[in-house]
Scaffold this motif. Structure first.
Motif, PDB file in Angstrom:
ATOM      1  N   MET A  30      -5.459  10.136  15.451  1.00 29.66           N
ATOM      2  CA  MET A  30      -6.186   9.549  16.575  1.00 29.66           C
ATOM      3  C   MET A  30      -5.219   9.305  17.735  1.00 29.66           C
ATOM      4  N   PRO A  31      -5.698   9.403  18.966  1.00 24.24           N
ATOM      5  CA  PRO A  31      -4.789   9.288  20.118  1.00 24.24           C
ATOM      6  C   PRO A  31      -4.149   7.904  20.288  1.00 24.24           C
ATOM      7  N   LEU A  32      -4.827   6.847  19.841  1.00 25.68           N
ATOM      8  CA  LEU A  32      -4.293   5.496  20.024  1.00 25.68           C
ATOM      9  C   LEU A  32      -3.878   4.854  18.700  1.00 25.68           C
ATOM     10  N   GLY A  33      -3.581   5.667  17.709  1.00 23.11           N
ATOM     11  CA  GLY A  33      -3.175   5.155  16.401  1.00 23.11           C
ATOM     12  C   GLY A  33      -4.249   5.386  15.365  1.00 23.11           C
ATOM     13  N   GLY A  34      -3.814   5.487  14.127  1.00 20.02           N
ATOM     14  CA  GLY A  34      -4.730   5.768  13.034  1.00 20.02           C
ATOM     15  C   GLY A  34      -4.793   7.259  12.776  1.00 20.02           C
ATOM     16  N   SER A  35      -5.077   7.596  11.534  1.00 19.64           N
ATOM     17  CA  SER A  35      -5.148   9.012  11.183  1.00 19.64           C
ATOM     18  C   SER A  35      -5.989   9.214   9.936  1.00 19.64           C
ATOM     19  N   VAL A  36      -6.387  10.455   9.749  1.00 18.16           N
ATOM     20  CA  VAL A  36      -7.077  10.890   8.537  1.00 18.16           C
ATOM     21  C   VAL A  36      -6.047  11.651   7.720  1.00 18.16           C
ATOM     22  N   THR A  37      -5.876  11.222   6.483  1.00 20.23           N
ATOM     23  CA  THR A  37      -4.868  11.844   5.626  1.00 20.23           C
ATOM     24  C   THR A  37      -5.518  12.527   4.433  1.00 20.23           C
ATOM     25  N   LEU A  38      -4.710  13.198   3.668  1.00 21.61           N
ATOM     26  CA  LEU A  38      -5.182  13.860   2.459  1.00 21.61           C
ATOM     27  C   LEU A  38      -5.183  12.853   1.308  1.00 21.61           C
ATOM     28  N   ALA A  39      -6.125  11.921   1.356  1.00 22.82           N
ATOM     29  CA  ALA A  39      -6.330  10.915   0.299  1.00 22.82           C
ATOM     30  C   ALA A  39      -5.052  10.125  -0.009  1.00 22.82           C
ATOM     31  N   SER A  40      -4.382   9.671   1.054  1.00 23.24           N
ATOM     32  CA  SER A  40      -3.109   8.974   0.841  1.00 23.24           C
ATOM     33  C   SER A  40      -3.258   7.661   0.079  1.00 23.24           C
ATOM     34  N   ARG A  41      -4.401   7.049   0.130  1.00 22.42           N
ATOM     35  CA  ARG A  41      -4.601   5.785  -0.575  1.00 22.42           C
ATOM     36  C   ARG A  41      -4.946   5.974  -2.049  1.00 22.42           C
ATOM     37  N   LEU A  42      -5.258   7.189  -2.449  1.00 21.50           N
ATOM     38  CA  LEU A  42      -5.743   7.455  -3.805  1.00 21.50           C
ATOM     39  C   LEU A  42      -4.793   6.984  -4.913  1.00 21.50           C
ATOM     40  N   PRO A  43      -3.494   7.254  -4.852  1.00 17.07           N
ATOM     41  CA  PRO A  43      -2.630   6.758  -5.931  1.00 17.07           C
ATOM     42  C   PRO A  43      -2.661   5.236  -6.079  1.00 17.07           C
ATOM     43  N   ILE A  44      -2.776   4.517  -4.974  1.00 21.28           N
ATOM     44  CA  ILE A  44      -2.866   3.051  -5.041  1.00 21.28           C
ATOM     45  C   ILE A  44      -4.225   2.650  -5.615  1.00 21.28           C
ATOM     46  N   VAL A  45      -5.276   3.366  -5.249  1.00 17.59           N
ATOM     47  CA  VAL A  45      -6.611   3.104  -5.798  1.00 17.59           C
ATOM     48  C   VAL A  45      -6.578   3.277  -7.317  1.00 17.59           C
ATOM     49  N   ILE A  46      -6.007   4.362  -7.784  1.00 18.88           N
ATOM     50  CA  ILE A  46      -5.922   4.615  -9.230  1.00 18.88           C
ATOM     51  C   ILE A  46      -5.105   3.526  -9.915  1.00 18.88           C
ATOM     52  N   PHE A  47      -4.013   3.130  -9.291  1.00 22.20           N
ATOM     53  CA  PHE A  47      -3.178   2.067  -9.846  1.00 22.20           C
ATOM     54  C   PHE A  47      -3.971   0.760  -9.947  1.00 22.20           C
ATOM     55  N   ALA A  48      -4.721   0.423  -8.905  1.00 21.27           N
ATOM     56  CA  ALA A  48      -5.518  -0.812  -8.904  1.00 21.27           C
ATOM     57  C   ALA A  48      -6.618  -0.755  -9.963  1.00 21.27           C
ATOM     58  N   ILE A  49      -7.196   0.413 -10.174  1.00 22.37           N
ATOM     59  CA  ILE A  49      -8.211   0.570 -11.216  1.00 22.37           C
ATOM     60  C   ILE A  49      -7.579   0.402 -12.589  1.00 22.37           C
ATOM     61  N   ARG A  50      -6.429   1.007 -12.774  1.00 19.92           N
ATOM     62  CA  ARG A  50      -5.756   0.965 -14.085  1.00 19.92           C
ATOM     63  C   ARG A  50      -5.207  -0.415 -14.408  1.00 19.92           C
ATOM     64  N   TRP A  51      -4.588  -1.095 -13.439  1.00 20.55           N
ATOM     65  CA  TRP A  51      -3.881  -2.341 -13.707  1.00 20.55           C
ATOM     66  C   TRP A  51      -4.598  -3.587 -13.204  1.00 20.55           C
ATOM     67  N   GLY A  52      -5.645  -3.406 -12.423  1.00 23.72           N
ATOM     68  CA  GLY A  52      -6.393  -4.549 -11.918  1.00 23.72           C
ATOM     69  C   GLY A  52      -6.039  -4.873 -10.477  1.00 23.72           C
ATOM     70  N   VAL A  53      -6.867  -5.697  -9.888  1.00 21.17           N
ATOM     71  CA  VAL A  53      -6.744  -6.019  -8.470  1.00 21.17           C
ATOM     72  C   VAL A  53      -5.441  -6.770  -8.176  1.00 21.17           C
ATOM     73  N   LYS A  54      -5.082  -7.738  -9.017  1.00 16.52           N
ATOM     74  CA  LYS A  54      -3.879  -8.546  -8.739  1.00 16.52           C
ATOM     75  C   LYS A  54      -2.616  -7.688  -8.730  1.00 16.52           C
ATOM     76  N   LYS A  55      -2.458  -6.838  -9.731  1.00 18.28           N
ATOM     77  CA  LYS A  55      -1.275  -5.976  -9.756  1.00 18.28           C
ATOM     78  C   LYS A  55      -1.395  -4.874  -8.709  1.00 18.28           C
ATOM     79  N   GLY A  56      -2.621  -4.430  -8.473  1.00 21.43           N
ATOM     80  CA  GLY A  56      -2.844  -3.437  -7.425  1.00 21.43           C
ATOM     81  C   GLY A  56      -2.492  -3.968  -6.054  1.00 21.43           C
ATOM     82  N   LEU A  57      -2.664  -5.278  -5.891  1.00 23.38           N
ATOM     83  CA  LEU A  57      -2.307  -5.903  -4.620  1.00 23.38           C
ATOM     84  C   LEU A  57      -0.818  -5.752  -4.327  1.00 23.38           C
ATOM     85  N   TRP A  58       0.017  -5.865  -5.344  1.00 22.33           N
ATOM     86  CA  TRP A  58       1.469  -5.706  -5.136  1.00 22.33           C
ATOM     87  C   TRP A  58       1.804  -4.297  -4.668  1.00 22.33           C
ATOM     88  N   ALA A  59       1.194  -3.307  -5.305  1.00 23.64           N
ATOM     89  CA  ALA A  59       1.455  -1.918  -4.907  1.00 23.64           C
ATOM     90  C   ALA A  59       0.938  -1.658  -3.495  1.00 23.64           C
TER      91      ALA A  59
END
Length: 182
Positions: A30-59
């Motif tokens: 985007m011209p003023l910041g922000g972007s569309v990536t190739l699922a960059s949040r996915l590894p953190i999403v998987i981690f949060a699903i596997r370990w829970g919200v509290k531990k996912g929060l740290w990641a």
């Protein structure tokens, strides 16, 4: 217990690293910041699903700090907190399952909510620190808050859609693999 702590730390580190690397695979900026990536949040999403919200929060928090360290526009510490620390920490919400089955579809609402919360922090930041009616008017808006919503959620919704599609495609194989690890 020690084995689980080691596994948690290693998986967290790998998830953060993968998310950070994927954040450089920008499909649209985007011209003023922000972007569309190739699922960059996915590894953190998987981690949060596997370990829970509290531990996912740290990641997610560490991922936000890494993004902050590579940021090009920091106007104020509060803006950094909103746009990076809190916004990226919202990814951990995706670890909540809507339903007892914990199927791939039970996580879709929480993934969407995580993007909505993340975007809300970005909109608050835009309203406080980037409130420029000239930019909003150039985009056809007469209200900056509406412009901030449209601007931020335009790229976040596309990013979320890409993440959800990839998540749905890999979930069954990933779940089978992770179940073997336990």
């Amino acid at each position: 217990m020690e084995k689980n702590n080691t596994r948690f730390i290693v998986e967290g580190g790998v998830s953060i690293a993968l998310s950070f690397i994927l954040s450089f695979v920008v499909l649209f900026k985007m011209p003023l910041g922000g972007s569309v990536t190739l699922a960059s949040r996915l590894p953190i999403v998987i981690f949060a699903i596997r370990w829970g919200v509290k531990k996912g929060l740290w990641a997610a928090l560490i991922f936000g700090v890494l993004n902050l360290l590579t940021a090009t526009t920091i106007l104020h510490p509060a803006q950094a907190l909103l746009d990076y620390i809190l916004s990226f920490s919202a990814i951990a919400i995706s670890g909540i399952s809507f339903g007892k089955s914990k199927s791939k579809f039970s996580y879709i609402p929480s993934i969407i909510i995580s993007y909505l919360v993340s975007g809300a922090f970005n909109v608050i930041s835009a309203f406080i620190f980037f409130n420029d009616m000239a930019t909003a008017k150039a985009a056809g808006f007469t209200n900056f808050t509406l412009y901030a919503f449209a601007y931020n959620y335009s790229f976040l919704s596309v990013d979320a859609l890409i993440l959800i599609v990839v998540f749905l495609l890999i979930f069954d194989r990933l779940k089978a693999y992770l179940n073997k690890q336990n």
